[in-house]
Design a protein around this motif. Sequence first.
Motif, mmCIF file in Angstrom:
data_model
loop_
_atom_site.group_PDB
_atom_site.id
_atom_site.type_symbol
_atom_site.label_atom_id
_atom_site.label_comp_id
_atom_site.label_asym_id
_atom_site.label_seq_id
_atom_site.Cartn_x
_atom_site.Cartn_y
_atom_site.Cartn_z
ATOM 1 N N SER A 1 0.823 -1.221 0.000
ATOM 2 C CA SER A 1 0.000 0.000 0.000
ATOM 3 C C SER A 1 0.853 1.266 0.000
ATOM 4 O O SER A 1 0.334 2.358 0.227
ATOM 5 C CB SER A 1 -0.958 0.029 1.205
ATOM 6 O OG SER A 1 -1.884 -1.032 1.125
ATOM 7 N N ARG B 1 5.286 8.344 5.950
ATOM 8 C CA ARG B 1 4.200 7.470 5.529
ATOM 9 C C ARG B 1 3.876 7.763 4.069
ATOM 10 O O ARG B 1 4.289 8.769 3.516
ATOM 11 C CB ARG B 1 2.965 7.655 6.403
ATOM 12 C CG ARG B 1 2.305 9.017 6.299
ATOM 13 C CD ARG B 1 1.416 9.272 7.486
ATOM 14 N NE ARG B 1 2.227 9.418 8.690
ATOM 15 C CZ ARG B 1 1.720 9.435 9.922
ATOM 16 N NH1 ARG B 1 0.439 9.284 10.100
ATOM 17 N NH2 ARG B 1 2.515 9.605 10.961
ATOM 18 N N LEU C 1 -3.165 12.849 1.845
ATOM 19 C CA LEU C 1 -4.018 11.685 2.042
ATOM 20 C C LEU C 1 -3.144 10.442 2.130
ATOM 21 O O LEU C 1 -2.396 10.134 1.187
ATOM 22 C CB LEU C 1 -5.010 11.549 0.884
ATOM 23 C CG LEU C 1 -6.062 12.650 0.747
ATOM 24 C CD1 LEU C 1 -6.945 12.380 -0.473
ATOM 25 C CD2 LEU C 1 -6.915 12.748 1.990
ATOM 26 N N THR C 2 -3.225 9.724 3.242
ATOM 27 C CA THR C 2 -2.363 8.564 3.461
ATOM 28 C C THR C 2 -2.960 7.312 2.822
ATOM 29 O O THR C 2 -4.147 7.246 2.504
ATOM 30 C CB THR C 2 -2.144 8.316 4.961
ATOM 31 O OG1 THR C 2 -3.377 7.865 5.560
ATOM 32 C CG2 THR C 2 -1.677 9.580 5.662
ATOM 33 N N THR C 3 -2.114 6.287 2.669
ATOM 34 C CA THR C 3 -2.541 5.038 2.031
ATOM 35 C C THR C 3 -2.314 3.843 2.937
ATOM 36 O O THR C 3 -2.215 2.710 2.459
ATOM 37 C CB THR C 3 -1.789 4.822 0.702
ATOM 38 O OG1 THR C 3 -0.389 4.617 0.968
ATOM 39 C CG2 THR C 3 -1.950 6.014 -0.221
ATOM 40 N N ASP C 4 -2.221 4.055 4.249
ATOM 41 C CA ASP C 4 -1.966 2.955 5.173
ATOM 42 C C ASP C 4 -3.271 2.219 5.502
ATOM 43 O O ASP C 4 -4.312 2.463 4.887
ATOM 44 C CB ASP C 4 -1.287 3.468 6.445
ATOM 45 C CG ASP C 4 -1.987 4.698 7.020
ATOM 46 O OD1 ASP C 4 -3.200 4.847 6.773
ATOM 47 O OD2 ASP C 4 -1.322 5.498 7.690
ATOM 48 N N ASP D 1 -5.244 2.452 7.926
ATOM 49 C CA ASP D 1 -6.266 3.362 8.432
ATOM 50 C C ASP D 1 -6.080 4.720 7.768
ATOM 51 O O ASP D 1 -5.572 5.661 8.375
ATOM 52 C CB ASP D 1 -6.158 3.479 9.960
ATOM 53 C CG ASP D 1 -7.269 4.333 10.555
ATOM 54 O OD1 ASP D 1 -8.312 4.485 9.879
ATOM 55 O OD2 ASP D 1 -7.095 4.846 11.675
ATOM 56 N N PRO D 2 -6.499 4.845 6.503
ATOM 57 C CA PRO D 2 -6.212 6.068 5.744
ATOM 58 C C PRO D 2 -6.790 7.307 6.416
ATOM 59 O O PRO D 2 -7.871 7.277 6.998
ATOM 60 C CB PRO D 2 -6.891 5.804 4.399
ATOM 61 C CG PRO D 2 -7.015 4.328 4.316
ATOM 62 C CD PRO D 2 -7.250 3.865 5.716
#
Length: 234
Positions: free
Chosen positions: A176, A199, A216-219, A221-222
């Motif tokens: 991800s 991240r 905007l994160t892609t982990d 828990d976005p």
Amino acid sequence: MNGRKLVEYSMSDTTLLGKNEWKMTEPMKGLWFLTPASDSSFLGISRVDKHRILEFDKEGNKIGGYGNWEKIKDRPDLNDHQLSRLNGGFFKGNAGEGLFIRVGLFRDRLEIFDNRDKSFIIIDGPDLALPAFELIGNDLYLGTNPSFRYRDAVVTKSYIFALYGGVSLSEINKTSVIAEQIWVFDHKGKPLWNLKLDRSLINFVINEDTNEIYGLTTDEDPGIAVYTIPKEML
């Protein structure tokens, strides 16, 4: 085609209804991206046109085309559609500064377009190699596991920020992780800094009043990651 449109929303209108909208016209049907360039015009990038960037008035009439595609030395047979695909990527800009950026999704390339004098600055590298591809009919096919390069860009009063990944599709599917660094250039394309992130991001914006980056994160828990721009850059 009749359903494609741009909608302008007011940040203070609690009804959440569009303030204005522009329906895309027949001359716009071959566009990848479209963005407002002034109070009276739009800029877009086309799938098939010989020009890198097209300009339209508010009624959707084409009024200009800028920057012809350059032929690739080892593949002079590629046509305009295939060159547009090979150089495909997102199109962002800052109408107030008159600068617009086409980022290379499949190759290490940034194209800076100055709408004031219709000039281009093209930045290639660090990887100068073309992505692997093959022609199937008239279409350029980039394989089942392409490497994705630049994912987003922001133009501020002083800099150009470009989100860079360099990650293959298979790696993205496993981890991800899409992009963990932001390259910073001046308005002439000179590289200045490389910001390493803790991240992965897929998109970002910049608040110049607070000197903060929102991504905007892609982990697993976005959410939204907030970074303070280093003081050396202020």
